[in-house]
Design a protein around this motif. Structure first.
Motif, short mmCIF file in Angstrom:
data_model
loop_
_atom_site.label_atom_id
_atom_site.label_comp_id
_atom_site.label_asym_id
_atom_site.label_seq_id
_atom_site.Cartn_x
_atom_site.Cartn_y
_atom_site.Cartn_z
N ASN A 83 0.82 -1.20 0.00
CA ASN A 83 0.00 0.00 0.00
C ASN A 83 0.87 1.27 0.00
O ASN A 83 2.09 1.20 0.10
N PHE A 84 0.22 2.41 -0.07
CA PHE A 84 0.92 3.69 -0.19
C PHE A 84 1.82 3.96 1.02
O PHE A 84 2.96 4.41 0.86
N LEU A 95 4.27 10.14 -8.38
CA LEU A 95 5.35 11.00 -7.89
C LEU A 95 5.19 12.37 -8.52
O LEU A 95 4.73 12.48 -9.67
N LYS A 96 5.59 13.41 -7.76
CA LYS A 96 5.59 14.77 -8.31
C LYS A 96 6.93 15.41 -8.03
O LYS A 96 7.52 15.22 -6.97
N VAL A 97 7.38 16.19 -9.00
CA VAL A 97 8.52 17.07 -8.83
C VAL A 97 7.98 18.48 -8.98
O VAL A 97 7.31 18.78 -9.96
N THR A 157 4.47 13.86 1.57
CA THR A 157 3.45 12.89 1.18
C THR A 157 2.10 13.60 1.22
O THR A 157 1.88 14.47 2.05
N ASN A 158 1.23 13.23 0.32
CA ASN A 158 -0.10 13.81 0.30
C ASN A 158 -1.10 12.67 0.16
O ASN A 158 -1.16 12.01 -0.87
N THR A 159 -1.85 12.45 1.22
CA THR A 159 -2.88 11.40 1.20
C THR A 159 -4.28 12.00 1.23
O THR A 159 -5.26 11.27 1.32
N ALA A 160 -4.40 13.32 1.16
CA ALA A 160 -5.70 13.98 1.19
C ALA A 160 -6.46 13.80 -0.12
O ALA A 160 -7.68 13.84 -0.13
N ASN A 161 -5.75 13.59 -1.20
CA ASN A 161 -6.39 13.42 -2.50
C ASN A 161 -6.87 11.98 -2.68
O ASN A 161 -6.35 11.07 -2.04
N PRO A 162 -7.83 11.78 -3.59
CA PRO A 162 -8.25 10.40 -3.88
C PRO A 162 -7.08 9.54 -4.36
O PRO A 162 -7.04 8.35 -4.12
N GLN A 163 -6.12 10.15 -5.06
CA GLN A 163 -4.93 9.45 -5.49
C GLN A 163 -3.75 10.05 -4.74
O GLN A 163 -3.28 11.14 -5.06
#
Length: 165
Positions: free
Chosen positions: A2-3, A88-90, A22-28
């Motif tokens: 899992n994430f 992933l985001k940059v 980390t961002n878990t607030a979004n659906p993805q």
């Protein structure tokens, strides 16, 4: 996996200098990673037997505009055999007109499909991919001025004598 488990593994490998947020607030959910380490992180995600992210499903460039003053490159990864996904985001500082483009290391040596994704982002958004084997426009003519998906893009009136607007 899992994430949360993926995040723990990446933080253990690259530390908080590589995994910035980390961002878990979004659906993805997604991880923001240090731009200078993106190729190394992607290579680890592909080559580690526990993960095997063998597919770069999508790669997108985003201009967040003048107010936010950032640009992003988003990587959507999939492990086909393990059936898990990771985003992933940059995040990069946005350049003003006349300044050098934002720069991100290429991941085309990790996934061949990144070659085309990076050329499209370069062409339309104006982000340079350092180390790319053939970074040139892919959709627009080579002498086109500007990058049409940037928030500050101004359309030309004419192109080689042809009315554009």
């Amino acid at each position: 996996m899992n994430f949360s488990e993926l995040t723990e593994l990446l933080v253990a490998q690259f530390g908080t200098d590589g995994i910035l947020q980390t961002n878990t607030a979004n659906p993805q959910p997604f991880l923001v990673v240090e731009s200078t380490q993106i190729a190394e992180i992607c290579r680890f995600l592909r080559d580690d037997d526990r993960l095997f992210f063998d597919f770069l499903a999508c790669m997108t460039g985003i201009d967040n505009g003048l107010q936010v003053n950032t640009m992003e490159v988003v990587y959507n990864l999939t492990s086909i055999p393990y059936e898990h996904n990771l985003t992933l985001k940059v995040v990069l500082p946005r350049n003003a007109e006349g300044e050098p483009m934002p720069v991100v290391p290429t991941v085309s040596s990790v996934w061949r499909t990144a070659d085309w994704h990076e050329r499209e982002i370069y062409d339309l958004v104006g982000i340079h991919f350092d180390g790319h084997p053939d970074l040139r426009r892919i959709l627009l003519p080579t002498d086109w001025v500007g990058h049409p998906l940037r928030k500050d893009y101004r359309e030309m009136e004419t192109y080689h004598g042809i009315k554009v607007k």
